[in-house]
Design a protein around this motif. Structure first.
Motif, mmCIF file in Angstrom:
data_model
loop_
_atom_site.group_PDB
_atom_site.id
_atom_site.type_symbol
_atom_site.label_atom_id
_atom_site.label_comp_id
_atom_site.label_asym_id
_atom_site.label_seq_id
_atom_site.Cartn_x
_atom_site.Cartn_y
_atom_site.Cartn_z
ATOM 1 N N LEU A 60 -3.728 8.096 5.046
ATOM 2 C CA LEU A 60 -4.370 9.399 4.885
ATOM 3 C C LEU A 60 -3.378 10.447 4.414
ATOM 4 O O LEU A 60 -3.679 11.238 3.498
ATOM 5 N N VAL A 61 -2.185 10.485 5.017
ATOM 6 C CA VAL A 61 -1.179 11.477 4.633
ATOM 7 C C VAL A 61 -0.766 11.296 3.176
ATOM 8 O O VAL A 61 -0.651 12.273 2.412
ATOM 9 N N LEU A 62 -0.550 10.053 2.768
ATOM 10 C CA LEU A 62 -0.158 9.798 1.379
ATOM 11 C C LEU A 62 -1.280 10.166 0.413
ATOM 12 O O LEU A 62 -1.029 10.706 -0.681
ATOM 13 N N THR A 63 -2.513 9.892 0.796
ATOM 14 C CA THR A 63 -3.647 10.255 -0.062
ATOM 15 C C THR A 63 -3.781 11.762 -0.182
ATOM 16 O O THR A 63 -4.018 12.300 -1.282
ATOM 17 N N ALA A 87 2.487 1.655 -3.459
ATOM 18 C CA ALA A 87 1.507 2.063 -4.465
ATOM 19 C C ALA A 87 1.096 3.520 -4.284
ATOM 20 O O ALA A 87 1.035 4.292 -5.260
ATOM 21 N N LEU A 88 0.830 3.926 -3.052
ATOM 22 C CA LEU A 88 0.446 5.317 -2.802
ATOM 23 C C LEU A 88 1.624 6.260 -3.034
ATOM 24 O O LEU A 88 1.429 7.396 -3.482
ATOM 25 N N GLY A 89 2.839 5.800 -2.727
ATOM 26 C CA GLY A 89 4.008 6.619 -3.022
ATOM 27 C C GLY A 89 4.172 6.866 -4.511
ATOM 28 O O GLY A 89 4.501 7.984 -4.949
ATOM 29 N N LEU A 90 3.939 5.831 -5.312
ATOM 30 C CA LEU A 90 3.979 6.004 -6.765
ATOM 31 C C LEU A 90 2.867 6.938 -7.234
ATOM 32 O O LEU A 90 3.052 7.713 -8.188
ATOM 33 N N ALA A 91 1.709 6.875 -6.575
ATOM 34 C CA ALA A 91 0.617 7.786 -6.920
ATOM 35 C C ALA A 91 1.005 9.229 -6.630
ATOM 36 O O ALA A 91 0.705 10.139 -7.419
ATOM 37 N N VAL A 92 1.670 9.462 -5.507
ATOM 38 C CA VAL A 92 2.140 10.819 -5.184
ATOM 39 C C VAL A 92 3.124 11.307 -6.250
ATOM 40 O O VAL A 92 3.044 12.442 -6.720
ATOM 41 N N ALA A 93 4.065 10.431 -6.630
ATOM 42 C CA ALA A 93 5.036 10.799 -7.660
ATOM 43 C C ALA A 93 4.350 11.105 -8.988
ATOM 44 O O ALA A 93 4.696 12.076 -9.674
ATOM 45 N N GLY A 94 3.365 10.289 -9.361
ATOM 46 C CA GLY A 94 2.649 10.539 -10.602
ATOM 47 C C GLY A 94 1.900 11.847 -10.581
ATOM 48 O O GLY A 94 1.926 12.614 -11.556
ATOM 49 N N GLU A 105 0.821 -1.205 0.000
ATOM 50 C CA GLU A 105 0.000 0.000 0.000
ATOM 51 C C GLU A 105 0.856 1.256 0.000
ATOM 52 O O GLU A 105 0.569 2.212 -0.737
ATOM 53 N N VAL A 106 1.899 1.273 0.816
ATOM 54 C CA VAL A 106 2.760 2.456 0.889
ATOM 55 C C VAL A 106 3.489 2.680 -0.436
ATOM 56 O O VAL A 106 3.595 3.814 -0.918
#
Length: 294
Positions: free
Chosen positions: A275-278, A225-232, A222-223
């Motif tokens: 939540l923070v990553l989202t 995947a969400l980290g890649l979402a932040v980068a994208g 999860e971390v």
């Protein structure tokens, strides 16, 4: 072909095939012309710049098409992968339903919305039935005991409502995409690897006697995947990753909310990280641009 050219071509593989076909030769000519006489290896700064530029280009090219539809499909894909991860450790006891769940994720990834809807509906009805102890489709010996991937019976700590939320979100998203007649893009095969990693129950981040366990392997997936979402979102300045992350956070929050009496500080810390990553994914596309001074 010189050794330097071969090494430059390998570095250019970081760029998408379509980009290399359009600009690869031109970029390679510039790199070779700027190289020092007798140079046989790329300068470290050039190699890092090519790798970073390739990743940036790949992410930027993902931000094409309708943002809301692509973000919805990406969120549905993530939740479908988690639904499959819940069944994978029990493939020996539920081979048919695990196979249907695999086919459902495959259909979602390929953008076959109507096929994915039917497969997800069938698998979801069975999953909710197992969680509730019902037998509407076929006879299943309950509880369903796990393989070495898991350490507890299937849905031992999950209520029928919690299981229904995950499948309901996927069905709702697929229904919207099918109704709008939007053909989603084809997703990466890495989603199957993510589902397999999330299926592993250990090592556990919480004590063994915790009523609502969370595995470190799932948290890591999860971390990442969400980290890649932040980068994208940061590189492409596009909100589609925020929508996908928000969908996943809603499903996760619903599951945690149904276990409100069993939550510990570790559970809240886990939810806080998601939540923070989202939120970072939501705010990253709107970062302030830098302007050069005249």
């Amino acid at each position: 072909m010189t050794a330097l050219e071969r090494r430059y071509r390998r570095l250019l593989l970081a760029y998408p095939k379509r980009y290399r076909a359009a600009h690869g030769d031109e970029l390679l000519d510039v790199l070779l012309e700027s190289a020092a006489p007798g140079q046989s290896t790329p300068v470290l700064r050039e190699a890092w710049g090519l790798l970073r530029g390739g990743v940036r280009t790949r992410i930027t090219l993902q931000a094409t098409g309708t943002a809301w539809a692509d973000g919805l499909h990406l969120g549905v894909t993530a939740v479908s992968a988690v639904n499959l991860a819940a069944l994978l450790p029990f493939a020996g006891s539920l081979p048919l339903w695990t196979l249907l769940s695999v086919l459902a994720l495959l259909a979602v990834m390929r953008g076959w919305t109507r096929t994915a809807f039917l497969l997800t509906l069938a698998t979801g009805v069975k999953a909710v039935s197992i969680a509730g102890g019902w037998q509407p489709l076929d006879l299943t010996l309950l509880p369903v005991y796990p393989s070495p991937l898991a350490d507890r019976p299937l849905f031992e700590t999950s209520s029928p409502t919690e299981v229904a939320v995950g499948y309901g979100v996927v069905l709702s998203g697929l229904a919207v995409l099918a109704w709008r007649r939007h053909r989603p893009r084809v997703r990466s095969w890495w989603w199957f690897a993510a589902a397999l990693a999330a299926a592993w129950a250990g090592p556990s981040w919480l004590p063994d006697d915790t009523l609502f366990p969370i595995s470190l392997s799932k948290m890591a997936v999860e971390v990442v995947a969400l980290g890649l979402a932040v980068a994208g979102a940061y590189l492409a300045r596009d909100p589609r990753w925020a929508l996908a992350s928000g969908i996943y956070l809603v499903v996760t929050s619903g599951g945690l909310g149904l276990h409100g009496d069993e939550l510990t500080r570790q559970h809240l810390a886990y939810w806080g990280v998601l939540l923070v990553l989202t939120l970072a994914t939501a705010f990253a596309p709107y970062r302030q641009r830098r302007h050069a001074l005249d």
